[in-house]
Design a protein around this motif. Structure first.
Motif, short mmCIF file in Angstrom:
data_model
loop_
_atom_site.label_atom_id
_atom_site.label_comp_id
_atom_site.label_asym_id
_atom_site.label_seq_id
_atom_site.Cartn_x
_atom_site.Cartn_y
_atom_site.Cartn_z
N ALA A 122 0.84 -1.20 0.00
CA ALA A 122 0.00 0.00 0.00
C ALA A 122 0.87 1.25 0.00
N ARG A 123 0.68 2.09 -0.99
CA ARG A 123 1.47 3.33 -1.12
C ARG A 123 0.62 4.59 -1.05
N GLY A 124 -0.68 4.48 -1.30
CA GLY A 124 -1.48 5.70 -1.30
C GLY A 124 -2.96 5.41 -1.20
N PHE A 125 -3.71 6.42 -0.77
CA PHE A 125 -5.17 6.34 -0.67
C PHE A 125 -5.72 7.74 -0.88
N ALA A 126 -6.85 7.82 -1.59
CA ALA A 126 -7.47 9.12 -1.82
C ALA A 126 -8.94 8.93 -2.14
N LEU A 127 -9.72 9.96 -1.84
CA LEU A 127 -11.12 10.03 -2.26
C LEU A 127 -11.18 10.86 -3.53
N VAL A 128 -11.80 10.30 -4.56
CA VAL A 128 -11.88 10.96 -5.86
C VAL A 128 -13.35 11.10 -6.23
N GLU A 129 -13.76 12.31 -6.58
CA GLU A 129 -15.14 12.56 -6.99
C GLU A 129 -15.24 12.48 -8.51
N ILE A 130 -16.17 11.67 -8.97
CA ILE A 130 -16.40 11.48 -10.40
C ILE A 130 -17.78 12.00 -10.76
N GLY A 131 -17.86 12.81 -11.81
CA GLY A 131 -19.15 13.28 -12.30
C GLY A 131 -19.72 14.41 -11.46
N LEU A 133 -22.06 15.82 -8.72
CA LEU A 133 -22.66 15.33 -7.49
C LEU A 133 -23.42 16.44 -6.79
N SER A 134 -24.53 16.06 -6.16
CA SER A 134 -25.23 17.04 -5.33
C SER A 134 -24.42 17.27 -4.06
N PRO A 135 -24.21 18.51 -3.67
CA PRO A 135 -23.33 18.78 -2.53
C PRO A 135 -23.95 18.40 -1.20
N VAL A 136 -23.10 18.03 -0.26
CA VAL A 136 -23.49 17.82 1.13
C VAL A 136 -22.93 18.98 1.94
N ARG A 137 -23.72 19.49 2.88
CA ARG A 137 -23.30 20.61 3.72
C ARG A 137 -23.05 20.11 5.14
N PRO A 138 -21.85 19.64 5.44
CA PRO A 138 -21.60 19.10 6.79
C PRO A 138 -21.76 20.18 7.85
N GLU A 139 -22.30 19.77 8.99
CA GLU A 139 -22.53 20.71 10.07
C GLU A 139 -21.27 20.89 10.91
N SER A 140 -21.05 22.12 11.34
CA SER A 140 -19.96 22.40 12.27
C SER A 140 -20.32 21.86 13.65
N GLY A 141 -19.29 21.36 14.35
CA GLY A 141 -19.52 20.85 15.70
C GLY A 141 -18.65 19.65 15.98
N PHE A 142 -19.01 18.92 17.04
CA PHE A 142 -18.27 17.73 17.43
C PHE A 142 -18.87 16.50 16.74
N TRP A 143 -17.97 15.67 16.19
CA TRP A 143 -18.35 14.43 15.54
C TRP A 143 -17.69 13.29 16.30
N TRP A 144 -18.41 12.17 16.45
CA TRP A 144 -17.93 11.06 17.26
C TRP A 144 -18.07 9.75 16.50
N PRO A 145 -17.28 8.72 16.88
CA PRO A 145 -17.47 7.40 16.27
C PRO A 145 -18.91 6.92 16.44
N ARG A 194 -18.63 16.42 -1.85
CA ARG A 194 -18.96 15.45 -0.81
C ARG A 194 -17.73 14.94 -0.05
N SER A 195 -16.59 15.54 -0.24
CA SER A 195 -15.39 15.02 0.40
C SER A 195 -14.37 16.13 0.60
N VAL A 196 -13.36 15.82 1.43
CA VAL A 196 -12.29 16.77 1.68
C VAL A 196 -11.06 15.99 2.10
N GLU A 197 -9.89 16.53 1.77
CA GLU A 197 -8.62 15.98 2.22
C GLU A 197 -7.91 17.05 3.04
N ILE A 198 -7.46 16.67 4.24
CA ILE A 198 -6.85 17.63 5.16
C ILE A 198 -5.56 17.03 5.70
N ASP A 199 -4.48 17.80 5.64
CA ASP A 199 -3.23 17.42 6.30
C ASP A 199 -3.29 17.89 7.74
#
Length: 371
Positions: A122-131, A133-145, A194-199
């Protein structure tokens, strides 16, 4: 984005590559995975980064399982040594899979081997959006498992704080170090549909808040956070880091199912009681298309279903997954006083519901007093 004009199963173009922020000889395995399009408008997946030797790889195989896309690349030259070199590969899914990719978020895993008999790693992983897409608006706040989620139910004490401002998103990962000490990492990124990549960069050895000793914290534990938002209050996270390998670092990855929960003890119907604004036709928020609804009465129908009603006859009925009864609903429907369907919402958060009516027009339900 640079359009890729060649259309074969795969091609290599190191001399024309737009390189990531790496230099020849770098020990970093960072590989950029992205979606672009060819001159005909078809989707093309592109891989670019640094290879540990001048014997650059070719695409060996591409496989698809649902939205999990695996790409194997390999250098077929033995006994190759020398400085690391940039590589740039791309492929048309139609030529590799026999069909194109439907619109969606694809989880691309890259496995690589430096030699004809070398094992794939395994050398890499990424989320790739194709086509489109209807956007998702994630809510600000605390997220938990998520209890009952697909992954990460054993990540006790881990949480994610998210702040969304327009297209920018900031995240703070609250977890523990290998020694069991509390640890947090922070970073920012640009929200796609629908996705984001953050360092994420963690800090260590700083001054305690009430300590008189002045210490300069040092950055540690550079992590990559990939978030696929399944709805306004539900996401899957992939948290990765690089670990040493024989000639280049390898990808270590952990997935978590995350959900944004109310601060109350559960997500019963009362969590959605209050004043809401109904917005029809998407961004056309004229006076005629906006209505205020106050949900005051709640009925817990069973473990999976609940209903809220307003004084003027609107009914919001919601369904939760039987394996995630503490999470926000998977789907809600809104009917008016006559019983006619106003909208079906397939993205349900604590402060926002997004969906459409029978004509396919966008409909939003926004809390008037968000929390």
């Amino acid at each position: 984005m640079v359009a890729l004009l060649a259309l074969g199963p795969a091609f290599v173009c190191p001399s024309q590559a737009v390189l990531p922020s790496l230099t020849a000889g770098s020990a970093s395995p960072e590989i950029v995975v992205e979606a672009t399009s060819n001159e005909l408008g078809a989707s093309v997946v592109r891989l670019r980064g640094i290879w540990p030797t001048p014997c650059l790889p070719l695409i060996e195989r591409v496989t698809l399982n649902g939205h999990d896309l695996r790409v194997d690349i390999r250098s077929n030259q033995s006994l190759c040594s020398g400085p690391s070199m940039p590589f740039d590969l791309a492929f048309d899914p139609l030529s590799q899979l026999g069909h194109g990719l439907d619109p969606g978020v694809y989880r691309v895993t890259l496995l690589a081997a430096n030699g004809p008999l070398a094992p794939l790693q395994a050398r890499g992983f990424a989320l790739v959006e194709i086509g489109k897409l209807s956007p998702v608006r994630p809510e600000s706040g605390f997220w938990w498992p998520e209890t009952g989620g697909v992954a990460g139910t054993d990540a006790r004490g881990t949480g994610l704080s998210i702040e969304v401002q327009g297209e920018s998103i900031a995240a703070a990962l609250l977890t523990y170090s290998a020694e069991g000490a509390a640890s947090w990492s922070f970073g920012t990124g640009t929200l796609r549909e629908r996705s984001v990549e953050i360092d994420l960069i963690g800090m260590r050895d700083g001054s305690a808040l009430l300590d008189s000793v002045d210490r300069t914290p040092r950055p540690v534990d550079v992590l990559t956070l990939q978030l696929e938002f399944l709805g306004n209050a539900r996401a899957t996270a992939w948290i990765g880091r690089q670990i040493p390998g024989p000639n280049q670092s390898l990808q270590q990855l952990r997935s978590l199912s995350l959900v944004r929960l109310p601060l109350s003890a559960s997500t019963e119907a009362g969590s959605w009681r209050g004043d809401w604004l109904l917005l029809r036709n998407g961004l056309n928020r004229s006076v005629d298309s906006t209505r205020r609804i106050t949900f005051s009465q709640t009925v817990q129908m069973d473990d999976e279903h609940f209903r809220l009603t307003s004084g003027d006859g609107f009914v919001l009925q919601c369904r939760r997954h039987f394996r995630a009864l503490q999470s926000p609903p998977e789907q809600c429907s809104l009917n008016d006083a006559s019983g006619a369907l106003v909208a079906r919402f397939d993205s349900v958060g604590l402060n926002r519901l997004d969906g459409s009516n029978d004509e396919g027009q966008r409909v939003e339900l926004l809390r008037a007093d968000p929390h």
